[in-house]
Design an enzyme around this catalytic site. Structure first.
Site, mmCIF file in Angstrom:
data_model
loop_
_atom_site.group_PDB
_atom_site.id
_atom_site.type_symbol
_atom_site.label_atom_id
_atom_site.label_comp_id
_atom_site.label_asym_id
_atom_site.label_seq_id
_atom_site.Cartn_x
_atom_site.Cartn_y
_atom_site.Cartn_z
ATOM 1 N N ASP A 199 0.841 -1.201 0.000
ATOM 2 C CA ASP A 199 0.000 0.000 0.000
ATOM 3 C C ASP A 199 0.873 1.246 0.000
ATOM 4 O O ASP A 199 1.221 1.793 1.051
ATOM 5 C CB ASP A 199 -1.011 0.011 1.148
ATOM 6 C CG ASP A 199 -2.205 -0.889 0.866
ATOM 7 O OD1 ASP A 199 -2.236 -1.519 -0.217
ATOM 8 O OD2 ASP A 199 -3.113 -0.945 1.708
ATOM 9 N N HIS A 321 1.089 -8.551 2.504
ATOM 10 C CA HIS A 321 0.288 -7.378 2.865
ATOM 11 C C HIS A 321 -0.787 -7.695 3.906
ATOM 12 O O HIS A 321 -0.963 -6.975 4.877
ATOM 13 C CB HIS A 321 -0.340 -6.748 1.615
ATOM 14 C CG HIS A 321 -1.022 -5.454 1.927
ATOM 15 N ND1 HIS A 321 -0.341 -4.364 2.423
ATOM 16 C CD2 HIS A 321 -2.326 -5.087 1.870
ATOM 17 C CE1 HIS A 321 -1.191 -3.376 2.642
ATOM 18 N NE2 HIS A 321 -2.395 -3.781 2.324
ATOM 19 N N HIS A 331 -10.383 -5.787 8.566
ATOM 20 C CA HIS A 331 -9.773 -6.848 7.754
ATOM 21 C C HIS A 331 -9.626 -8.149 8.536
ATOM 22 O O HIS A 331 -8.733 -8.946 8.264
ATOM 23 C CB HIS A 331 -8.414 -6.396 7.209
ATOM 24 C CG HIS A 331 -8.468 -5.102 6.471
ATOM 25 N ND1 HIS A 331 -9.287 -4.906 5.395
ATOM 26 C CD2 HIS A 331 -7.811 -3.934 6.666
ATOM 27 C CE1 HIS A 331 -9.138 -3.670 4.953
ATOM 28 N NE2 HIS A 331 -8.260 -3.057 5.705
ATOM 29 N N HIS A 358 -1.703 -3.605 5.945
ATOM 30 C CA HIS A 358 -3.143 -3.670 5.666
ATOM 31 C C HIS A 358 -3.996 -3.081 6.789
ATOM 32 O O HIS A 358 -4.858 -2.250 6.524
ATOM 33 C CB HIS A 358 -3.543 -5.110 5.363
ATOM 34 C CG HIS A 358 -4.816 -5.245 4.586
ATOM 35 N ND1 HIS A 358 -5.202 -4.348 3.619
ATOM 36 C CD2 HIS A 358 -5.789 -6.202 4.629
ATOM 37 C CE1 HIS A 358 -6.367 -4.744 3.106
ATOM 38 N NE2 HIS A 358 -6.738 -5.844 3.696
ATOM 39 N N HIS A 360 -4.489 -0.605 9.667
ATOM 40 C CA HIS A 360 -3.796 0.668 9.883
ATOM 41 C C HIS A 360 -3.576 0.924 11.366
ATOM 42 O O HIS A 360 -4.147 1.827 11.976
ATOM 43 C CB HIS A 360 -4.563 1.804 9.214
ATOM 44 C CG HIS A 360 -4.691 1.587 7.738
ATOM 45 N ND1 HIS A 360 -5.656 2.169 6.960
ATOM 46 C CD2 HIS A 360 -3.959 0.806 6.904
ATOM 47 C CE1 HIS A 360 -5.521 1.761 5.707
ATOM 48 N NE2 HIS A 360 -4.499 0.934 5.652
HETATM 49 FE FE FE2 Z 1 -4.182 -2.658 2.558
#
Ligand code: FE2
Length: 465
Positions: A199, A321, A331, A358, A360
C-alpha cells in the site's frame, strides 16, 4: 504470553500454582496500549506541498528510487521518471573506493495510460556486479538536468553479518505519512533499507484513481528511496482494478513504476520473489494473487522454502500485505485463506518473522500456529509454537484512510501488544542468533520505543524470547 506453560507432575502446591498461572495468562491476552493519540485529519498533503515539489529544469528526472537488482545484493535497479521526453537512458556511477566512472545503459523505458492519465517516461536501469558494502554515487538525467545521488551496497551475504532493516507499511501521503518517513529517516539505529509491506500511494482513494498521486508519492519518498533500497510488496491499493472506467489490468500503475528482481529467484511474477541481504533471506508474497495449490505462487514458494540455507542466511523473513493473525476489527480474517495454505510450511521451515500491513495500526503477536485444525477436529484455536514465526502488523504508516481503532475484545491470547498509533519499526540483526526489534510511535520522540523484543533465531537459537 500464551497460556501453554507445562509443569512437571509433582506437589499439589505446584499444581495449584499452575492453575493460578494459567488463569492469569488466560485473562491476560497481552497488552493493549492505552496511549491516547492526537492525529492529524487523514487528508493527503496538497499537491503544492514542498515534499511533492518537482525538481527544477526541463525534463528533470524525478521520483528517483532504487531497489535490489539481483538475488544477493550486488545489483541495483535505479528507477526514475522524466516528464517531457525519454531523455538519457544512462546511469553514470562510480564507487567511492575507486572513483572509476562507469555507465550503464541497461535501461527499460516504459509509459502507461490509466483512464485520462498518461504517465511520464518511467526508466528502470539494472546495474550488476557492484562491490559489497561500498558507497556508490550515481547520476541520472541528460544535458538539461543531471541529478546526483548515492547509495551503499549491502554487505556480502553471510551468517553473522549484522544488518538493520526498517519497516514501513501503508504509508500514503498525508501529514502523518510525512511524520512517519521523517522519524524513519532519523531513527538512531540508522536502518539501511526498508522492507515496505504494501500500500504505497493510495492514489486509488482519489476520483478516477488519480494517478498524479502516484507521481506525487514518488516525489515524496525520493528523499529516502533514492539513497537506500526499499524492498517492495504489493498491497490491495496497488491493484487499481476499476472496470467502471475501463481499467481491467490489475496492478498496472504499480508494475510500471516499481520494478523488482523477481526473475533472479525463478519467480514468474514481480508480485512474489525473494532476495538475500546480509544474513537475511527475504520472501515476498502476494496476498492478491492466486496462492492455492497448483497455482504459480504456490508452486514457487513450495520450491523456494527448501532452498533457504540457514547456514548462509540464518534469518528467514516473510513479507506480505494481509496479516494472518490480527485482532483488530478491520480486515479480520482476510488472511485466513492464505494462512490455511501456507502456514504448515512456515512452521516446518521455521520462519523467524512475518511482517504484514493492511490494518492501519500496530500489533505484535506471539509465536503461534494453527496447523492442527482440520475442520472436523474442532481445534481452531492458535497455540503457542516455538517453530512458528512472530507475526507483526505494521500497517501504520499514516495513510488517508486513518487509524484502525476498534479491536476485538478481550485481547486474544495470541496478541502480545497492540496499539492504534501510526509509526514504523526496525529489525536490527546482530548475528546469527540475535536480532533487536523495536517499534516507534509517531507521537514520541524519534528515539522512544513503544514496543520492542529481542528475537532469537529459530534455526540457531530457538528458545522462547
Ligand atoms: Fe491494505
Amino acid at each position: 504470553m500464551m497460556g501453554s506453560h507445562s509443569f512437571a507432575p509433582g506437589s499439589s502446591a505446584l499444581a495449584v500454582l499452575a492453575c493460578v498461572l494459567t488463569v492469569a495468562v488466560i485473562c491476560d491476552g497481552g497488552t493493549t496500549s492505552p496511549f491516547v493519540r492526537k492525529i492529524w485529519p487523514s487528508v493527503d498533503m496538497p499537491f503544492d506541498s514542498d515534499v511533492f515539489a518537482a525538481p527544477p529544469g526541463y525534463n528533470a528526472p524525478q521520483q528517483v528510487h532504487i531497489t535490489q537488482g539481483d538475488h544477493v545484493g550486488k545489483g541495483v535497479i535505479v528507477s526514475w521518471v522524466t516528464p517531457s521526453e525519454p531523455g538519457s537512458k544512462r546511469v553514470h556511477y562510480w564507487s567511492e573506493k575507486t572513483g572509476k566512472k562507469k555507465h550503464s545503459e541497461d535501461t527499460v523505458v516504459t509509459t502507461y495510460k490509466y483512464y485520462n492519465y498518461t504517465s511520464g517516461y518511467i526508466h528502470h536501469c539494472t546495474i550488476k556486479g557492484l562491490e559489497p558494502d561500498t558507497k556508490y554515487h550515481y547520476i541520472v538525467g541528460s544535458e538539461h538536468v543531471r541529478r546526483q545521488f548515492w547509495f551503499v551496497t549491502p554487505p556480502e551475504v553471510g551468517p553473522d553479518v549484522p544488518y538493520t532493516f526498517g519497516l514501513i507499511g501503508d504509508l500514503g501521503q498525508t501529514h502523518d505519512s510525512n511524520v512517519t518517513l521523517t522519524h524513519y529517516q532519523q531513527n538512531p539505529y540508522n536502518p539501511k533499507s526498508v522492507l515496505f509491506v504494501g500500500d504505497l500511494s493510495y492514489a486509488d482513494d482519489h476520483p478516477l484513481h488519480n494517478n498524479l498521486r502516484w507521481d506525487s508519492w514518488g516525489r515524496f519518498i525520493e528523499r529516502s528511496v533514492a539513497y537506500q533500497h526499499w524492498i517492495w510488496v504489493a498491497g490491495n491499493h496497488e491493484i487499481d482494478y476499476c472496470p467502471e472506467i475501463g481499467e481491467y489490468t490489475p496492478f498496472k500503475p504499480y508494475l510500471h513504476r516499481y520494478e523488482v528482481p523477481y526473475r533472479e529467484s525463478n519467480s514468474t511474477s514481480p508480485l512474489w520473489y525473494s532476495i538475500k541481504r546480509a544474513s537475511a533471506y527475504i520472501i515476498v508474497l502476494s496476498s492478491y494473487s492466486a496462492y492455492a495449490i497448483y497455482t504459480p505462487q504456490y508452486t514457487w514458494l513450495q520450491e523456494e522454502l527448501p532452498k533457504v540455507n540457514r547456514s548462509e542466511t540464518p534469518w528467514l523473513i516473510v513479507l506480505m500485505h494481509t496479516p494472518w493473525y490480527n485482532s483488530y476489527d478491520y480486515h479480520y480474517m482476510e488472511g485466513e485463506s492464505m494462512r490455511v495454505v501456507f502456514e504448515p510450511w512456515f512452521v516446518q521451515h521455521k520462519v523467524d518473522v512475518v511482517f504484514a500491513g493492511h490494518v492501519h495500526a500496530y500489533e505484535r503477536n506471539e509465536r503461534i500456529s494453527n496447523v492442527v485444525y482440520n475442520i472436523t477436529n474442532g481445534l481452531a484455536t492458535p497455540v503457542s509454537d516455538p517453530n512458528a514465526p512472530v507475526y507483526i502488523t505494521i500497517g501504520d504508516g499514516g495513510n488517508i484512510e486513518g487509524l484502525a481503532k476498534n479491536m476485538t475484545e478481550p485481547q486474544p491470547e495470541y496478541s502480545a501488544y497492540r496499539e492504534a498509533s501510526f509509526g514504523h519499526a526496525i529489525f536490527d540483526i546482530k548475528n546469527r542468533t540475535h536480532a533487536y526489534y523495536s517499534w516507534n510511535r509517531n507521537q514520541d520522540g524519534i528515539a522512544t520505543e513503544a514496543d520492542s523484543l529481542w528475537f532469537r533465531n529459530r534455526y540457531w537459537d530457538p528458545v522462547k524470547e
